[in-house]
Design a protein around this motif. Structure first.
Motif, short mmCIF file in Angstrom:
data_model
loop_
_atom_site.label_atom_id
_atom_site.label_comp_id
_atom_site.label_asym_id
_atom_site.label_seq_id
_atom_site.Cartn_x
_atom_site.Cartn_y
_atom_site.Cartn_z
N UNK A 33 0.82 -1.21 0.00
CA UNK A 33 0.00 0.00 0.00
C UNK A 33 0.86 1.27 0.00
N UNK A 34 1.99 1.22 0.70
CA UNK A 34 2.91 2.35 0.70
C UNK A 34 3.44 2.60 -0.71
N UNK A 35 3.81 1.53 -1.40
CA UNK A 35 4.31 1.66 -2.78
C UNK A 35 3.23 2.25 -3.69
N UNK A 36 2.00 1.81 -3.50
CA UNK A 36 0.89 2.34 -4.30
C UNK A 36 0.71 3.82 -4.01
N UNK A 37 0.71 4.19 -2.72
CA UNK A 37 0.51 5.58 -2.33
C UNK A 37 1.61 6.48 -2.89
N UNK A 38 2.85 6.01 -2.84
CA UNK A 38 3.96 6.80 -3.41
C UNK A 38 3.79 6.93 -4.91
N UNK A 39 3.36 5.86 -5.56
CA UNK A 39 3.15 5.88 -7.01
C UNK A 39 2.05 6.82 -7.45
N UNK A 40 1.14 7.16 -6.54
CA UNK A 40 0.05 8.09 -6.86
C UNK A 40 0.45 9.55 -6.68
N UNK A 43 5.77 14.09 1.77
CA UNK A 43 5.45 13.41 3.03
C UNK A 43 4.04 13.75 3.51
N UNK A 44 3.69 15.04 3.42
CA UNK A 44 2.35 15.44 3.85
C UNK A 44 1.27 14.76 3.02
N UNK A 45 1.47 14.75 1.71
CA UNK A 45 0.48 14.11 0.84
C UNK A 45 0.46 12.60 1.06
N UNK A 46 1.61 12.01 1.29
CA UNK A 46 1.68 10.57 1.54
C UNK A 46 0.94 10.20 2.82
N UNK A 47 1.12 11.01 3.87
CA UNK A 47 0.41 10.75 5.12
C UNK A 47 -1.10 10.77 4.92
N UNK A 48 -1.59 11.74 4.16
CA UNK A 48 -3.03 11.82 3.88
C UNK A 48 -3.49 10.57 3.14
N UNK A 49 -2.73 10.16 2.13
CA UNK A 49 -3.11 8.97 1.35
C UNK A 49 -3.09 7.71 2.20
N UNK A 50 -2.08 7.58 3.07
CA UNK A 50 -1.99 6.39 3.92
C UNK A 50 -3.14 6.33 4.92
N UNK A 51 -3.48 7.50 5.50
CA UNK A 51 -4.63 7.52 6.41
C UNK A 51 -5.90 7.11 5.69
N UNK A 52 -6.07 7.57 4.46
CA UNK A 52 -7.25 7.21 3.67
C UNK A 52 -7.29 5.72 3.37
N UNK A 53 -6.11 5.10 3.29
CA UNK A 53 -6.03 3.66 3.04
C UNK A 53 -6.18 2.86 4.34
N UNK A 54 -6.18 3.57 5.47
CA UNK A 54 -6.38 2.90 6.75
C UNK A 54 -5.13 2.35 7.39
N UNK A 55 -3.94 2.84 6.99
CA UNK A 55 -2.72 2.32 7.62
C UNK A 55 -1.96 3.39 8.37
N UNK A 56 -2.54 4.53 8.62
CA UNK A 56 -1.87 5.57 9.41
C UNK A 56 -0.69 6.13 8.66
N UNK A 57 0.29 6.62 9.42
CA UNK A 57 1.45 7.27 8.80
C UNK A 57 2.60 6.31 8.55
N UNK A 58 2.47 5.08 8.99
CA UNK A 58 3.53 4.06 8.79
C UNK A 58 4.88 4.57 9.24
N UNK A 59 4.92 5.28 10.37
CA UNK A 59 6.19 5.75 10.92
C UNK A 59 6.82 6.87 10.15
N UNK A 60 6.03 7.70 9.46
CA UNK A 60 6.59 8.77 8.65
C UNK A 60 6.82 10.07 9.42
N UNK A 61 6.53 10.08 10.68
CA UNK A 61 6.78 11.29 11.47
C UNK A 61 5.56 11.72 12.24
#
Length: 178
Positions: free
Chosen positions: A111-118, A158-176
């Protein structure tokens, strides 16, 4: 003109090589690899010669280059502090992609790879490098960008990735911090 550059570099190293080595060894004091720092200083001197072929290089310039390279090496060492491998069974170490890795961790990585790819294309590489532990200065060098541009790309990514990860239901995955 490459021969002229090679000749100037050779003269510079002939004149200041021994001093450069002493300065590096004195500044490193075993905390960081003196050979790596010396190599970095030589690269920086070469690049300085490329930028300004007529610039006079003095002992003080060499000293500044050494100090700057040593500071950068200490920063890199602090960011990428190594930890000893645990003692015991080598098979107990978990490697990415191995069946004994948890399915939820594999799913989070996917999911992290997908979020970064978006993310916008311009932010993807700097963000990936940042997540791998590269400093902003290193990323700027690798991507041929300015330090400030990389700082903005990583920060916004990072800010956009955090938003995408929260929307996917996995939180910030240790991004800060939130």
């Amino acid at each position: 003109m490459p021969d002229d550059l090679n000749e100037r570099f050779a003269r510079l190293i002939d004149e200041f090589g021994a001093r450069l080595r002493r300065l590096v060894e004195m500044r490193c004091r075993g905390a960081i690899d003196a050979d790596d720092v010396e190599q970095e200083v030589r690269i920086r001197l070469w690049q300085a010669l490329e930028r300004d072929r007529n610039a006079p290089f003095s002992a003080s310039y060499i000293q500044k280059a050494v100090v700057s390279a040593v500071i950068d090496a200490h920063r890199r060492a602090a960011v990428r502090a190594t930890e000893p491998l645990p003692e015991g069974d080598a098979d107990a170490l978990v490697e990415p992609g191995r069946p004994d890795r948890s399915a939820s961790a594999d799913e989070e990585v996917r999911l992290l790879a997908i979020a970064i790819g978006e993310l916008p294309q311009r932010r993807q590489l700097p963000l990936r490098l940042h997540l791998q532990g590269f400093s902003l200065v290193e990323i700027a060098r690798l991507t041929a960008s300015s330090d400030e541009a990389v700082r903005k790309l990583v920060s916004r990514g990072l800010e956009e990735l955090k938003v995408r990860l929260r929307a996917m239901g996995i939180g910030d995955a240790g991004l800060g911090d939130e």
